[in-house]
Design an enzyme around this catalytic site. Sequence first.
Site, PDB file in Angstrom:
ATOM      1  N   GLY A   8       0.745  -1.206   0.189  1.00 18.69           N
ATOM      2  CA  GLY A   8       0.222  -0.142   0.037  1.00 18.69           C
ATOM      3  C   GLY A   8       0.899   1.218   0.066  1.00 18.69           C
ATOM      4  O   GLY A   8       0.579   2.359   0.708  1.00 18.69           O
ATOM      5  N   TYR A 143     -15.436  -0.638   8.876  1.00 14.47           N
ATOM      6  CA  TYR A 143     -14.076  -0.311   9.059  1.00 14.47           C
ATOM      7  C   TYR A 143     -13.529  -0.691  10.577  1.00 14.47           C
ATOM      8  O   TYR A 143     -12.560  -1.413  10.750  1.00 14.47           O
ATOM      9  CB  TYR A 143     -13.846   1.113   9.046  1.00 14.47           C
TER      10      TYR A 143
HETATM   11  N1  NAD Z   1      -4.924   8.031   7.086  1.00  9.24           N
HETATM   12  C1  NAD Z   1      -5.405   7.992   8.147  1.00  9.24           C
HETATM   13  O1  NAD Z   1      -5.778   9.064   8.892  1.00  9.24           O
HETATM   14  C2  NAD Z   1      -5.589   6.654   9.111  1.00  9.24           C
HETATM   15  C3  NAD Z   1      -5.820   6.809  10.288  1.00  9.24           C
HETATM   16  C4  NAD Z   1      -6.045   5.549  10.981  1.00  9.24           C
HETATM   17  C5  NAD Z   1      -5.729   4.242  10.601  1.00  9.24           C
HETATM   18  N2  NAD Z   1      -5.217   4.474   9.173  1.00  9.24           N
HETATM   19  C6  NAD Z   1      -4.476   3.092   8.690  1.00  9.24           C
HETATM   20  O2  NAD Z   1      -3.326   3.242   8.072  1.00  9.24           O
HETATM   21  C7  NAD Z   1      -3.284   2.524   6.795  1.00  9.24           C
HETATM   22  C8  NAD Z   1      -3.166   3.073   5.569  1.00  9.24           C
HETATM   23  O3  NAD Z   1      -3.708   4.208   5.484  1.00  9.24           O
HETATM   24  P1  NAD Z   1      -3.878   5.492   4.280  1.00  9.24           P
HETATM   25  O4  NAD Z   1      -4.530   6.429   4.943  1.00  9.24           O
HETATM   26  O5  NAD Z   1      -2.341   5.327   3.813  1.00  9.24           O
HETATM   27  O6  NAD Z   1      -4.871   4.688   3.291  1.00  9.24           O
HETATM   28  P2  NAD Z   1      -5.034   5.081   1.842  1.00  9.24           P
HETATM   29  O7  NAD Z   1      -6.376   4.486   1.570  1.00  9.24           O
HETATM   30  O8  NAD Z   1      -4.428   6.403   1.273  1.00  9.24           O
HETATM   31  O9  NAD Z   1      -4.161   3.858   1.022  1.00  9.24           O
HETATM   32  C9  NAD Z   1      -4.405   2.323   1.140  1.00  9.24           C
HETATM   33  C10 NAD Z   1      -3.425   1.747   0.088  1.00  9.24           C
HETATM   34  O10 NAD Z   1      -3.812   0.456   0.029  1.00  9.24           O
HETATM   35  C11 NAD Z   1      -3.547  -0.029  -1.288  1.00  9.24           C
HETATM   36  N3  NAD Z   1      -4.486  -1.069  -1.556  1.00  9.24           N
HETATM   37  C12 NAD Z   1      -5.827  -0.985  -1.776  1.00  9.24           C
HETATM   38  N4  NAD Z   1      -6.078  -2.469  -2.062  1.00  9.24           N
HETATM   39  C13 NAD Z   1      -5.152  -3.575  -1.967  1.00  9.24           C
HETATM   40  C14 NAD Z   1      -4.790  -4.604  -2.114  1.00  9.24           C
HETATM   41  N5  NAD Z   1      -5.858  -5.495  -2.445  1.00  9.24           N
HETATM   42  N6  NAD Z   1      -3.497  -5.038  -1.852  1.00  9.24           N
HETATM   43  C15 NAD Z   1      -2.331  -4.159  -1.739  1.00  9.24           C
HETATM   44  N7  NAD Z   1      -2.732  -2.966  -1.560  1.00  9.24           N
HETATM   45  C16 NAD Z   1      -3.948  -2.496  -1.560  1.00  9.24           C
HETATM   46  C17 NAD Z   1      -3.957   1.124  -1.974  1.00  9.24           C
HETATM   47  O11 NAD Z   1      -3.625   1.194  -3.380  1.00  9.24           O
HETATM   48  C18 NAD Z   1      -3.324   2.154  -1.390  1.00  9.24           C
HETATM   49  O12 NAD Z   1      -2.049   2.530  -1.689  1.00  9.24           O
HETATM   50  C19 NAD Z   1      -4.739   1.863   6.806  1.00  9.24           C
HETATM   51  O13 NAD Z   1      -4.689   0.488   7.562  1.00  9.24           O
HETATM   52  C20 NAD Z   1      -5.614   2.552   7.432  1.00  9.24           C
HETATM   53  O14 NAD Z   1      -6.874   1.928   7.966  1.00  9.24           O
HETATM   54  C21 NAD Z   1      -5.051   5.499   8.499  1.00  9.24           C
END
Ligand code: NAD
Length: 318
Positions: A8, A143
Amino acid sequence: MKNVLVIGSTGQIGSELTGELRKRYGNSNVVAGYIQGAEPTGELKEAGPCAIADVTNADVIAEVVRKYNIDTIYNLAALLSVVAESKPRLAWKIGIDGLWNILEVARENGCAVFTPSSIGSFGPDTPREMTPQDTIQRPATIYGVSKVTTELLSDYYQKKYGVDTRSVRFPGIISYVTPPGGGTTDYAVDIYYSAVKGEKFVCPIGKGTRMDMMYMPDALNAAIQLMEADKSKLVHHNAFNIASMSFDPETIYQAIKKYKPEFEMVYEVDPLKQSIANSWPDQMDDSAAREEWGWMPQYDLDSMTKDMLEKLAVKLLK
Ligand SMILES: NC(=O)c1ccc[n+]([C@@H]2O[C@H](COP(=O)([O-])OP(=O)(O)OC[C@H]3O[C@@H](n4cnc5c(N)ncnc54)[C@H](O)[C@@H]3O)[C@@H](O)[C@H]2O)c1
């Protein structure tokens, strides 16, 4: 020296985490994992190795892990809270079936695994103020359901098979680099873009709705510091509360107005985002992270706001 795979890597956190890991461990030792349709571009693509790493395909993940001799996987694949509500089956497939694939590959190849949880892993029955490390987790969103399962499954593999799984519960992450991917806290990024562009901000979250938030540099440090921590000192593994600031829309608006007095904001509450926000904590207690691995954030609302406004102004001028 570590050999790391970031799954990701093109997402909001993944893109910056990959850059930070490359700085610390060397460009060639950090593989940017991606899926078709979300390929790395620019520096992410050019600075180091990239490989397809779709979590729904265990064979592909195993191949990358063996090819690059990976010892640590940062698994950031997920659908964020708002997007997941419209695609619950896919959210589960990526978040849980995908995690299962990664944990199996990790077990067979001796990898450590970081899979972030979230403030979304809590629910309406969770104590809202100083939410404890160990408390009620009965989330109301798909989620959240997948995040609680992530925590449990990661702990299960740690206890049963000795896989070194670790994670944090990220608050809403704020950054000027990659835009957020469809979460409930996205407004706290969007508001800075409006302020720098000189536009009126329409806030989808109501006045008085407090949530934990964090500036990206602190989030990256948390992930890397936890994965580098002395395992023998960890009591918890999945997942640590981490906190640095908690505010409602009015408070961040006022923080921005200090630097941009002409900035205007109105409210147009989005019912889905608001209902999700209402079920999340106001502020987490992160004392376990501080005690067990020395977690210590660097940014508060004012220092983040100053930096965001400066960096965004430069970015939007380009
Ligand atoms: N951004 C926030 O504010 C936040 C807050 C709490 C938790 N998180 C957690 O942190 C992690 C990253 O969040 P983010 O904000 O970067 O999310 P994002 O949506 O920006 O990125 C998600 C990534 O996952 C990839 N992806 C989707 N399907 C996939 C698959 N089948 N195989 C491999 N990769 C795949 C996408 O291409 C993307 O690069 C997640 O687990 C999210 O729940 C984020």
